[in-house]
Design a protein around this motif. Sequence first.
Motif, PDB file in Angstrom:
ATOM      1  N   PRO A  94      13.358  -8.118   3.862  1.00 25.23           N
ATOM      2  CA  PRO A  94      13.388  -6.764   3.335  1.00 25.23           C
ATOM      3  C   PRO A  94      12.977  -5.812   4.454  1.00 25.23           C
ATOM      4  O   PRO A  94      12.051  -6.110   5.211  1.00 25.23           O
ATOM      5  CB  PRO A  94      12.335  -6.802   2.225  1.00 25.23           C
ATOM      6  CG  PRO A  94      11.380  -7.870   2.637  1.00 25.23           C
ATOM      7  CD  PRO A  94      12.193  -8.882   3.404  1.00 25.23           C
ATOM      8  N   VAL A  95      13.674  -4.716   4.592  1.00 26.95           N
ATOM      9  CA  VAL A  95      13.363  -3.762   5.658  1.00 26.95           C
ATOM     10  C   VAL A  95      12.288  -2.812   5.147  1.00 26.95           C
ATOM     11  O   VAL A  95      12.493  -2.102   4.167  1.00 26.95           O
ATOM     12  CB  VAL A  95      14.627  -2.991   6.102  1.00 26.95           C
ATOM     13  CG1 VAL A  95      14.266  -1.944   7.149  1.00 26.95           C
ATOM     14  CG2 VAL A  95      15.667  -3.959   6.645  1.00 26.95           C
ATOM     15  N   TYR A  96      11.142  -2.822   5.811  1.00 25.07           N
ATOM     16  CA  TYR A  96      10.036  -1.926   5.467  1.00 25.07           C
ATOM     17  C   TYR A  96       9.847  -0.930   6.607  1.00 25.07           C
ATOM     18  O   TYR A  96       9.551  -1.330   7.737  1.00 25.07           O
ATOM     19  CB  TYR A  96       8.734  -2.707   5.268  1.00 25.07           C
ATOM     20  CG  TYR A  96       8.703  -3.588   4.032  1.00 25.07           C
ATOM     21  CD1 TYR A  96       9.666  -3.492   3.032  1.00 25.07           C
ATOM     22  CD2 TYR A  96       7.700  -4.520   3.859  1.00 25.07           C
ATOM     23  CE1 TYR A  96       9.633  -4.297   1.902  1.00 25.07           C
ATOM     24  CE2 TYR A  96       7.647  -5.328   2.725  1.00 25.07           C
ATOM     25  CZ  TYR A  96       8.612  -5.209   1.754  1.00 25.07           C
ATOM     26  OH  TYR A  96       8.572  -6.001   0.638  1.00 25.07           O
ATOM     27  N   ASN A  97      10.032   0.328   6.314  1.00 26.84           N
ATOM     28  CA  ASN A  97       9.825   1.380   7.324  1.00 26.84           C
ATOM     29  C   ASN A  97      10.610   1.087   8.599  1.00 26.84           C
ATOM     30  O   ASN A  97      10.092   1.187   9.702  1.00 26.84           O
ATOM     31  CB  ASN A  97       8.333   1.557   7.615  1.00 26.84           C
ATOM     32  CG  ASN A  97       7.559   1.896   6.364  1.00 26.84           C
ATOM     33  OD1 ASN A  97       7.990   2.730   5.577  1.00 26.84           O
ATOM     34  ND2 ASN A  97       6.439   1.228   6.160  1.00 26.84           N
ATOM     35  N   GLY A  99      11.507  -1.647   9.853  1.00 27.06           N
ATOM     36  CA  GLY A  99      11.158  -2.864  10.580  1.00 27.06           C
ATOM     37  C   GLY A  99      10.915  -4.037   9.648  1.00 27.06           C
ATOM     38  O   GLY A  99      11.263  -4.004   8.465  1.00 27.06           O
ATOM     39  N   VAL A 100      10.299  -5.087  10.195  1.00 26.42           N
ATOM     40  CA  VAL A 100      10.036  -6.304   9.425  1.00 26.42           C
ATOM     41  C   VAL A 100       8.703  -6.177   8.687  1.00 26.42           C
ATOM     42  O   VAL A 100       7.802  -5.475   9.152  1.00 26.42           O
ATOM     43  CB  VAL A 100      10.015  -7.562  10.327  1.00 26.42           C
ATOM     44  CG1 VAL A 100      11.320  -7.736  11.061  1.00 26.42           C
ATOM     45  CG2 VAL A 100       8.858  -7.517  11.307  1.00 26.42           C
ATOM     46  N   PRO A 101       8.548  -6.834   7.546  1.00 27.31           N
ATOM     47  CA  PRO A 101       7.243  -6.859   6.881  1.00 27.31           C
ATOM     48  C   PRO A 101       6.187  -7.447   7.824  1.00 27.31           C
ATOM     49  O   PRO A 101       6.478  -8.341   8.620  1.00 27.31           O
ATOM     50  CB  PRO A 101       7.467  -7.774   5.681  1.00 27.31           C
ATOM     51  CG  PRO A 101       8.940  -7.734   5.430  1.00 27.31           C
ATOM     52  CD  PRO A 101       9.572  -7.580   6.786  1.00 27.31           C
ATOM     53  N   SER A 140      17.771  -3.473   2.098  1.00 23.75           N
ATOM     54  CA  SER A 140      17.177  -2.182   2.442  1.00 23.75           C
ATOM     55  C   SER A 140      17.698  -1.108   1.507  1.00 23.75           C
ATOM     56  O   SER A 140      18.825  -1.196   1.014  1.00 23.75           O
ATOM     57  CB  SER A 140      17.492  -1.796   3.891  1.00 23.75           C
ATOM     58  OG  SER A 140      18.842  -1.397   4.011  1.00 23.75           O
ATOM     59  N   ASP A 141      16.877  -0.108   1.292  1.00 28.74           N
ATOM     60  CA  ASP A 141      17.312   1.029   0.486  1.00 28.74           C
ATOM     61  C   ASP A 141      18.238   1.939   1.280  1.00 28.74           C
ATOM     62  O   ASP A 141      19.284   2.339   0.803  1.00 28.74           O
ATOM     63  CB  ASP A 141      16.105   1.826  -0.018  1.00 28.74           C
ATOM     64  CG  ASP A 141      15.408   1.137  -1.170  1.00 28.74           C
ATOM     65  OD1 ASP A 141      16.051   0.329  -1.863  1.00 28.74           O
ATOM     66  OD2 ASP A 141      14.214   1.411  -1.376  1.00 28.74           O
ATOM     67  N   GLY A 142      17.845   2.282   2.512  1.00 26.15           N
ATOM     68  CA  GLY A 142      18.625   3.261   3.263  1.00 26.15           C
ATOM     69  C   GLY A 142      19.073   2.836   4.643  1.00 26.15           C
ATOM     70  O   GLY A 142      19.973   3.438   5.217  1.00 26.15           O
ATOM     71  N   THR A 143      18.456   1.800   5.195  1.00 33.22           N
ATOM     72  CA  THR A 143      18.769   1.381   6.562  1.00 33.22           C
ATOM     73  C   THR A 143      20.007   0.500   6.584  1.00 33.22           C
ATOM     74  O   THR A 143      20.072  -0.501   5.876  1.00 33.22           O
ATOM     75  CB  THR A 143      17.580   0.608   7.165  1.00 33.22           C
ATOM     76  OG1 THR A 143      16.419   1.430   7.119  1.00 33.22           O
ATOM     77  CG2 THR A 143      17.863   0.206   8.605  1.00 33.22           C
ATOM     78  N   VAL A 149      18.657   2.772  13.613  1.00 38.28           N
ATOM     79  CA  VAL A 149      17.307   2.775  13.044  1.00 38.28           C
ATOM     80  C   VAL A 149      16.949   1.431  12.410  1.00 38.28           C
ATOM     81  O   VAL A 149      15.913   1.306  11.766  1.00 38.28           O
ATOM     82  CB  VAL A 149      17.118   3.912  12.016  1.00 38.28           C
ATOM     83  CG1 VAL A 149      17.220   5.268  12.699  1.00 38.28           C
ATOM     84  CG2 VAL A 149      18.111   3.792  10.873  1.00 38.28           C
ATOM     85  N   ASP A 150      17.791   0.436  12.603  1.00 44.76           N
ATOM     86  CA  ASP A 150      17.495  -0.916  12.109  1.00 44.76           C
ATOM     87  C   ASP A 150      16.736  -1.658  13.201  1.00 44.76           C
ATOM     88  O   ASP A 150      17.328  -2.208  14.124  1.00 44.76           O
ATOM     89  CB  ASP A 150      18.800  -1.642  11.757  1.00 44.76           C
ATOM     90  CG  ASP A 150      18.596  -3.132  11.492  1.00 44.76           C
ATOM     91  OD1 ASP A 150      17.440  -3.550  11.264  1.00 44.76           O
ATOM     92  OD2 ASP A 150      19.596  -3.869  11.518  1.00 44.76           O
ATOM     93  N   PHE A 151      15.407  -1.640  13.099  1.00 41.54           N
ATOM     94  CA  PHE A 151      14.573  -2.329  14.075  1.00 41.54           C
ATOM     95  C   PHE A 151      14.156  -3.710  13.579  1.00 41.54           C
ATOM     96  O   PHE A 151      13.348  -4.377  14.212  1.00 41.54           O
ATOM     97  CB  PHE A 151      13.326  -1.485  14.389  1.00 41.54           C
ATOM     98  CG  PHE A 151      13.668  -0.112  14.878  1.00 41.54           C
ATOM     99  CD1 PHE A 151      14.284   0.077  16.100  1.00 41.54           C
ATOM    100  CD2 PHE A 151      13.397   1.002  14.092  1.00 41.54           C
ATOM    101  CE1 PHE A 151      14.618   1.343  16.546  1.00 41.54           C
ATOM    102  CE2 PHE A 151      13.727   2.270  14.522  1.00 41.54           C
ATOM    103  CZ  PHE A 151      14.342   2.454  15.759  1.00 41.54           C
ATOM    104  N   ALA A 152      14.714  -4.116  12.437  1.00 45.71           N
ATOM    105  CA  ALA A 152      14.342  -5.392  11.830  1.00 45.71           C
ATOM    106  C   ALA A 152      15.274  -6.527  12.235  1.00 45.71           C
ATOM    107  O   ALA A 152      14.835  -7.561  12.739  1.00 45.71           O
ATOM    108  CB  ALA A 152      14.311  -5.249  10.305  1.00 45.71           C
ATOM    109  N   SER A 153      16.582  -6.348  12.009  1.00 39.33           N
ATOM    110  CA  SER A 153      17.509  -7.467  12.212  1.00 39.33           C
ATOM    111  C   SER A 153      17.588  -7.892  13.671  1.00 39.33           C
ATOM    112  O   SER A 153      17.620  -9.085  13.969  1.00 39.33           O
ATOM    113  CB  SER A 153      18.899  -7.114  11.681  1.00 39.33           C
ATOM    114  OG  SER A 153      19.486  -6.067  12.430  1.00 39.33           O
TER     115      SER A 153
END
Length: 196
Positions: A94-97, A99-101, A140-143, A149-153
């Motif tokens: 799940p993308v939080y802010n 980024g990653v949890p 994600s809700d918006g990413t 702005v996807d710093f998670a994947s």
Amino acid sequence: MTHILRIDSSLKGEDSISRRLTGRIVARLAGAHPDARVTERDLSRGVPQIDAGWIGAVYTAPEARSADQASIADYSDRLLAEVKAADVLVIGLPVYNFGVPATLKSWIDHLARKGETFRYTQAGPEGLLKGKRAIIALSSDGTKLGSGVDFASGYVKHMLGFFGITEVEFVAADQMIFDAEGTIRAAEDRIESLAA
């Protein structure tokens, strides 16, 4: 026998989209491999952050560890053993802010151990967990997956590659704020098309 490691990190429990997707992915893989073994790790219950005590514990020879160091190293070693034993990692992201949890980041930090998951060579770093597959269920809700702005994947894919896991696929239920039902349906369709 195929060994699947399911990693969840969402704080939303039963309402979690990433958990819904990891569950479906595991069901698809296990359906194709009836003898599959599944190990589940729920990171939302908490993962200790690494610190100086962790470094002292995991890089001290087991026979020389204090009782506290042995306890710290034992937890970290169990996380590492689960990944080493797995053929396929199914990771809920799940993308939080953007980024990653934090717990998923801490899990990755526990795995990043020189001599265990990577080593440095004359040619640069070499991952030591080769031959594994990872399927990432991103929600994600918006990413948007892969956006600026996807710093998670990118981070998760990079770290898995650093560990030697280069066969990485994404199933994305992203930007759900615009069409949650359609986005989830597309992600579920993507799961059905995954090679099992």
